[in-house]
Design an enzyme around this catalytic site. Sequence first.
Site, mmCIF file in Angstrom:
data_model
loop_
_atom_site.group_PDB
_atom_site.id
_atom_site.type_symbol
_atom_site.label_atom_id
_atom_site.label_comp_id
_atom_site.label_asym_id
_atom_site.label_seq_id
_atom_site.Cartn_x
_atom_site.Cartn_y
_atom_site.Cartn_z
ATOM 1 N N ARG A 46 0.857 -1.194 0.000
ATOM 2 C CA ARG A 46 0.000 0.000 0.000
ATOM 3 C C ARG A 46 0.889 1.238 0.000
ATOM 4 O O ARG A 46 0.622 2.224 -0.658
ATOM 5 C CB ARG A 46 -0.956 0.014 1.201
ATOM 6 C CG ARG A 46 -1.741 1.310 1.250
ATOM 7 C CD ARG A 46 -2.935 1.374 2.213
ATOM 8 N NE ARG A 46 -2.967 0.417 3.276
ATOM 9 C CZ ARG A 46 -2.235 0.496 4.396
ATOM 10 N NH1 ARG A 46 -1.428 1.521 4.601
ATOM 11 N NH2 ARG A 46 -2.339 -0.437 5.319
ATOM 12 N N TYR A 98 -16.512 16.908 -15.375
ATOM 13 C CA TYR A 98 -16.836 15.481 -15.381
ATOM 14 C C TYR A 98 -17.909 15.198 -14.321
ATOM 15 O O TYR A 98 -17.779 15.628 -13.165
ATOM 16 C CB TYR A 98 -15.554 14.686 -15.097
ATOM 17 C CG TYR A 98 -15.787 13.214 -14.996
ATOM 18 C CD1 TYR A 98 -16.191 12.488 -16.109
ATOM 19 C CD2 TYR A 98 -15.634 12.544 -13.787
ATOM 20 C CE1 TYR A 98 -16.432 11.130 -16.014
ATOM 21 C CE2 TYR A 98 -15.866 11.185 -13.700
ATOM 22 C CZ TYR A 98 -16.265 10.484 -14.814
ATOM 23 O OH TYR A 98 -16.510 9.137 -14.714
ATOM 24 N N ASP A 170 -7.518 19.262 -13.758
ATOM 25 C CA ASP A 170 -7.818 17.940 -14.296
ATOM 26 C C ASP A 170 -7.359 17.950 -15.756
ATOM 27 O O ASP A 170 -7.977 18.585 -16.602
ATOM 28 C CB ASP A 170 -9.325 17.668 -14.169
ATOM 29 C CG ASP A 170 -9.728 16.277 -14.671
ATOM 30 O OD1 ASP A 170 -8.974 15.688 -15.471
ATOM 31 O OD2 ASP A 170 -10.809 15.805 -14.278
ATOM 32 N N LYS A 195 -8.041 6.992 -19.201
ATOM 33 C CA LYS A 195 -8.355 7.518 -20.530
ATOM 34 C C LYS A 195 -7.110 7.499 -21.424
ATOM 35 O O LYS A 195 -6.590 6.448 -21.693
ATOM 36 C CB LYS A 195 -8.963 8.914 -20.377
ATOM 37 C CG LYS A 195 -10.000 9.037 -19.239
ATOM 38 C CD LYS A 195 -11.262 8.228 -19.467
ATOM 39 C CE LYS A 195 -12.147 8.079 -18.240
ATOM 40 N NZ LYS A 195 -12.572 9.305 -17.603
HETATM 41 C C1 LIG Z 1 -13.077 9.740 -16.357
HETATM 42 C C2 LIG Z 1 -12.767 11.069 -15.816
HETATM 43 C C3 LIG Z 1 -12.557 11.260 -14.440
HETATM 44 C C4 LIG Z 1 -12.709 10.139 -13.446
HETATM 45 O O1 LIG Z 1 -11.748 9.154 -13.600
HETATM 46 P P1 LIG Z 1 -11.994 7.581 -13.274
HETATM 47 O O2 LIG Z 1 -10.702 6.975 -13.675
HETATM 48 O O3 LIG Z 1 -13.161 7.145 -14.095
HETATM 49 O O4 LIG Z 1 -12.277 7.494 -11.825
HETATM 50 C C5 LIG Z 1 -12.223 12.525 -14.009
HETATM 51 N N1 LIG Z 1 -12.116 13.554 -14.873
HETATM 52 C C6 LIG Z 1 -12.308 13.416 -16.192
HETATM 53 C C7 LIG Z 1 -12.177 14.595 -17.097
HETATM 54 C C8 LIG Z 1 -12.648 12.174 -16.708
HETATM 55 O O5 LIG Z 1 -12.871 12.039 -18.022
#
Ligand SMILES: *Cc1c(COP(=O)(O)O)cnc(C)c1O
Length: 379
Positions: A46, A98, A170, A195
Amino acid sequence: MKFNTKAIHGGQKHDSAYGAVMPPIYQTSTYAQTTPGGHKGFEYSRTHNPTRQALENAFASIENGKYGLAFGSGLAAIDAIMKLLQPGDEVISTNDLYGGSYRLFTKIFKGFGIKFHFVGMENAGNIEKHITKKTKLIWVETPTNPMMNIIDIKVAAVIAKKHDILLAVDNTFATPYLQQPLDFGVDIVMHSATKYIGGHSDLVMGALIVKDENLADRLYFIQNASGAICGPQDSFLALRGIKTLHVRMQRHCENGRAVAEYLASHPKIEKVYWPGFKNHPNHHIAKAQMKDYGGMISFITKGNDYTEAIRIVEKLKIFTLAESLGGVESLSGHPASMTHASIPKEEREKIGVVDALIRLSVGIEDVEDLINDLKQAID
Ligand SMILES: *Cc1c(COP(=O)(O)O)cnc(C)c1O
C-alpha cells in the site's frame, strides 16, 4: 529530455535485480526484512511497490513535475486532493466538469462541511469574484467535459498565487502531450489515467503530479493512510501506455480535426464543439496553452432532437457506444444519459449539456472509415 523521449525513458531505470528493460510486475504485498526495519526501501505494497513507483516516476516526468502518485481511479486521485481540506473550507470549481467529479464534490464532500462554488471559468476573471477567506482550492478542468470549453490556466494560476490558494487542474482530456499545467504555475495536476494515458481501455487508474515537496508529502500521506492505490498489473499497463502516448495523441489530433471539420460541414449538424475551430470562443487560449486540439468532439443535430441523437449513436458501427474516452478505438457517448446523468437536468442544460448532445472520442483508426461511419449514421 524532450517530451517523446520522456514518454519512453522518463524516470525509468532498468530493473536492478536482472537488468530487465521493462519494469517487472512486482505482484507482492510485502517484502522480506533481515531485521526489523532492515529492508530495501519497500515494506508493504500500500505504501510502496516497485512497479507502481516506476509508474509514479514516469507520471512526474511527463508532466514536468517532481513527484507522481498513482491511485486506483481518477476519482480516488481527486478524493485524495479533497482530503487536504478541512470542514468550513471552500472550493471554486469549473461548472462544466466530469459528472463523477461533480458527484464526489456535492454528494460526499459537501456532507463533510466543504462548500463548492461552480463557476463558468471561460472568463477566468469570474474565479476571483467567488474568492473568500475560506477558499482553499480552485478546481479547473480544461478542455471541459463535454462542452470543450477552454479555461486560461495561466490566468487561473496568477489568481491562485495572488490569494495563496491551491490550484488543481484535471488534465485528463488534454494529456501532458498537449498541455503541461505545472509549467503555468499550477500546484497539482490530476489525471484519469483510465483515458488517454492508459490509452487502450483496459484499466481504471488515477494520477496526481506536483512539484512542491511539502505538498507531495501531504498527498503521499493521504495515499498511504486512505489506501486508494492501484495494483502492480495496472501500473505495468499504464507504464506501457505512456510509452506510446505521443504517437497516439498525434493521430488522435489529426483524426479529431478531420472528424470535427466533416461534422461542421454536414447540413444536418447544428453545432460542433471542438477547440481547434477559429470561431470557438476561447480558441486563442487553446492555441496558446495547447500544442494541438485533441480528439474529443461534441455536437448536436439540427432541431436539437433527443430521439435523433439516440438514433445516431445506435447506428454508429465503428464508434462503439460506451462510457469513457481516450482509447485507441473510437467511442460515442450520450452525456445527458451516461457520463453526466448525475448532474440534475436544469444544471446540465444551463451549461449546454442538452438531451441531443453527442460526444465522440475519436480513435486512431483510418479516418476515412470513421467519417463514412458518421455519414451513414447521420444520413
Ligand atoms: C473519467 C474522468 C474522471 C474520473 O476518472 P476515473 O478513472 O473514471 O475514476 C475525471 N475527470 C475526467 C475529465 C474524466 O474524463
